[in-house]
Scaffold this motif. Structure first.
Motif, PDB file in Angstrom:
ATOM      1  N   ASP A 200       0.856  -1.194   0.000  1.00 50.45           N
ATOM      2  CA  ASP A 200       0.000   0.000   0.000  1.00 50.45           C
ATOM      3  C   ASP A 200       0.893   1.247   0.000  1.00 50.45           C
ATOM      4  OD1 ASP A 200      -1.951   1.928   0.358  1.00 50.45           O
ATOM      5  OD2 ASP A 200      -2.300   1.443   2.470  1.00 50.45           O
ATOM      6  N   THR A 202       0.311   4.323  -0.960  1.00 46.73           N
ATOM      7  CA  THR A 202      -0.313   5.538  -0.420  1.00 46.73           C
ATOM      8  C   THR A 202      -0.254   5.535   1.104  1.00 46.73           C
ATOM      9  OG1 THR A 202      -1.822   5.637  -2.319  1.00 46.73           O
ATOM     10  CG2 THR A 202      -2.420   6.917  -0.361  1.00 46.73           C
ATOM     11  N   ARG A 248      -7.065   6.143   4.628  1.00 52.34           N
ATOM     12  CA  ARG A 248      -6.602   5.202   3.610  1.00 52.34           C
ATOM     13  C   ARG A 248      -6.699   3.755   4.097  1.00 52.34           C
ATOM     14  NH1 ARG A 248      -5.865   3.656  -1.594  1.00 52.34           N
ATOM     15  NH2 ARG A 248      -4.208   2.081  -1.689  1.00 52.34           N
ATOM     16  N   GLU A 249      -6.297   3.519   5.345  1.00 57.20           N
ATOM     17  CA  GLU A 249      -6.298   2.145   5.859  1.00 57.20           C
ATOM     18  C   GLU A 249      -7.705   1.608   6.061  1.00 57.20           C
ATOM     19  OE1 GLU A 249      -2.995   0.648   5.988  1.00 57.20           O
ATOM     20  OE2 GLU A 249      -3.138   2.502   4.837  1.00 57.20           O
ATOM     21  N   ALA A 252      -8.649   0.984   2.036  1.00 60.52           N
ATOM     22  CA  ALA A 252      -7.771   0.245   1.119  1.00 60.52           C
ATOM     23  C   ALA A 252      -8.137  -1.234   1.109  1.00 60.52           C
ATOM     24  CB  ALA A 252      -6.307   0.414   1.539  1.00 60.52           C
ATOM     25  N   ARG A 253      -8.040  -1.839  -0.077  1.00 58.33           N
ATOM     26  CA  ARG A 253      -8.340  -3.263  -0.203  1.00 58.33           C
ATOM     27  C   ARG A 253      -7.294  -4.112   0.511  1.00 58.33           C
ATOM     28  NH1 ARG A 253      -9.446  -6.426  -5.959  1.00 58.33           N
ATOM     29  NH2 ARG A 253     -10.039  -8.447  -5.027  1.00 58.33           N
ATOM     30  N   PRO A 255      -4.604  -3.022   3.076  1.00 58.22           N
ATOM     31  CA  PRO A 255      -3.974  -1.934   3.837  1.00 58.22           C
ATOM     32  C   PRO A 255      -2.590  -2.291   4.352  1.00 58.22           C
ATOM     33  CG  PRO A 255      -5.613  -3.040   5.180  1.00 58.22           C
ATOM     34  CD  PRO A 255      -5.727  -3.629   3.800  1.00 58.22           C
TER      35      PRO A 255
END
Length: 480
Positions: A200, A202, A248-249, A252-253, A255
């Motif tokens: 991840d 990002t 994001r976490e 996210a698919r 993380p």
């Protein structure tokens, strides 16, 4: 995926990991006493030379989570080898540095390597050893690493007064190289097979920015001023980047950190107690260093000798924690460590005679060392081995980042109090406050645990109890 390991492979992996952790711990504690020598050699101020410490802390703090997850996803063996190689290369670069800028750059390389080595080392041991011996192996590895903690101030002070600070790194380079060769030959590979080989990016960018901004603000805040525009800007960047990371976490698919990890209450308690203990450790070492040199008038080398007493107990805390872990729940071991540490810090503030100061200092070292050392062992007992690197990276990030914040807070408090009172009174006040905080944390830890036991969420403290708990997360916990 856990590799099937022979006894020879496990022994080789243990030796490689222990040597690597030993190097990291020596490096972590040795350079503080060499700052005046670095400033003198390069013709810079002590404040400028302090960047050799700040840059290292910055790199280490930013690398724990990323390094731990890299090991889980792409293989712990590969990540460990990269981390040790970076650390060795950085050590050679530090020893050969012609100026402050190149020294700071080499320290950053060292810090990234150390940030990879520590969490991956924990997960290597967790996945190489079976359940029956994993705790003992981790405790012994941390015990050897803590010998580095014990020798750090002594080595730093000795080289600073003797052949020069560069020999700190000339000592680390060959030991690190030996660890690299043994790891290459013996460390088995393992990874989280449930995770795709995708990082991840990002999330990595967001957490690195958050930790870098926070660490830099904490490290330089006292020099710049806590109300200075640069300090406030960095703190604002840290808050914004951390908010972005959490967002994001959650979405996210795959993380970087599965936030369900924090639904594991034993993990939260262990992390909290370990963090408080490490904050106390950082503050106690800092305050004791000032006390021994400014109040007692000891030289850096002699002060390092006094540090040997608590450092020996810190080294023994690793094996002791592993042994206690076979009879007590991890949360109970952490609470006991807090009780020892808290009473030790308060007792140290009242000890003036050498016959009392040294044993109380050693008692304090035992509690603080047990607290931050056993948190690494306990983490592996309350999460599944597949997520060992991720969990270890998260714990280490809390320990190091908040330890740095506590250190900065102690420095600021001393500055604020010393115009109105003698330095030793300020030192005593800080130790008493820190000891009270750790004791309170121990009580809270056990109160929360008792409440969860009463509700049937956790097994009782007795290791003979047959009740079991399933953590509400992927890869549940064991023996909470």
């Amino acid at each position: 995926m856990r590799a099937e390991s022979s006894s020879g492979t496990r022994a080789g992996a243990f030796i490689a990991v222990s040597l690597a952790l030993f190097c990291v711990q020596v490096d972590f504690f040795a350079l503080n006493l060499a700052i005046p020598g670095i400033a003198k050699e390069f013709g810079v101020t002590a404040s400028a030379a302090q960047w050799t410490l700040s840059a290292y802390m910055l790199a280490v703090g930013c690398s724990f989570i990323v390094g731990g997850r890299l090991g889980d996803i792409f293989g712990r063996r590969r990540t460990l080898l990269v981390g040790i190689a970076l650390f060795v290369a950085g050590s050679v670069g530090c020893a050969l540095a012609p100026g402050l800028g190149s020294l700071v750059g080499a320290r950053i390389v060292q810090g990234v390597g150390a940030g990879f080595v520590f969490p991956v080392s924990v997960s290597v041991i967790s996945n190489a050893f079976p359940d029956a011996t994993r705790g003992h192996a981790l405790g012994a590895a941390f015990g050897i690493a803590n010998i580095g903690t014990a020798l750090g101030p002594f080595v730093g002070g000795g080289f600073a007064e003797g052949p020069g600070w560069r020999w700190i790194f000339w000592l680390l380079a060959p030991i690190g190289t030996l660890a690299l060769l043994i790891a290459f030959a013996y460390v088995p590979d393992s990874r989280d097979t449930s995770a795709p080989r995708r990082l991840d990016l990002t999330g990595c960018f967001a957490i690195v920015c958050a930790l870098a901004a926070l660490t830099l603000a904490v490290e330089r805040g006292s020099a710049w001023g806590w109300d200075h525009a640069r300090t406030l800007t960095l703190l604002a960047v840290a808050v914004a980047a951390f908010g972005l990371f959490l967002l994001r976490e959650r979405t996210a698919r795959h993380p970087l950190v599965d936030l369900r990890l924090f639904r594991n209450v034993p993990f939260d308690l262990v992390t909290g107690m370990g963090t408080v203990a490490n904050m106390g450790y950082a503050v106690t070492v800092f305050v004791a260093t000032l006390y021994l040199q400014d109040v007692r008038g000891l030289s850096p080398l002699t002060a390092g000798v006094v540090f040997l007493a608590p450092a020996v107990l810190v080294a023994l805390s690793g094996p002791l924690g592993a042994r206690l872990g076979t009879h007590m729940r991890p949360t109970a071991v952490m609470a006991l460590a807090g009780a020892i540490a808290g009473t030790g810090m308060i007792g140290l503030s009242h000890a003036t005679a050498w016959w009392l100061y040294v044993p109380v200092f050693a008692w304090c070292g035992l509690g603080l060392g047990l607290g931050w050392t056993y948190s690494g062992v306990a983490t592996q007992q309350v999460v599944a081995p597949a997520r060992a690197g991720e969990a270890s990276g998260v714990v280490l990030t809390f320990l190091v980042t908040l330890g740095a914040i506590a250190l900065a807070g102690a420095a600021a408090a001393i500055t604020a109090m010393t115009p109105e009172r003698p330095p030793e009174e300020a030192y005593d006040a800080i130790l008493r406050f820190g000891g009270a905080v750790i004791l309170a944390a121990s009580l809270v830890c056990m109160a929360v645990r008792r409440g969860l036991v009463a509700r049937g969420k956790l097994p009782p403290l007795s290791m003979k109890a047959k009740a079991k708990v399933r953590a509400d997360m992927s890869g549940g916990g064991v023996r909470p």
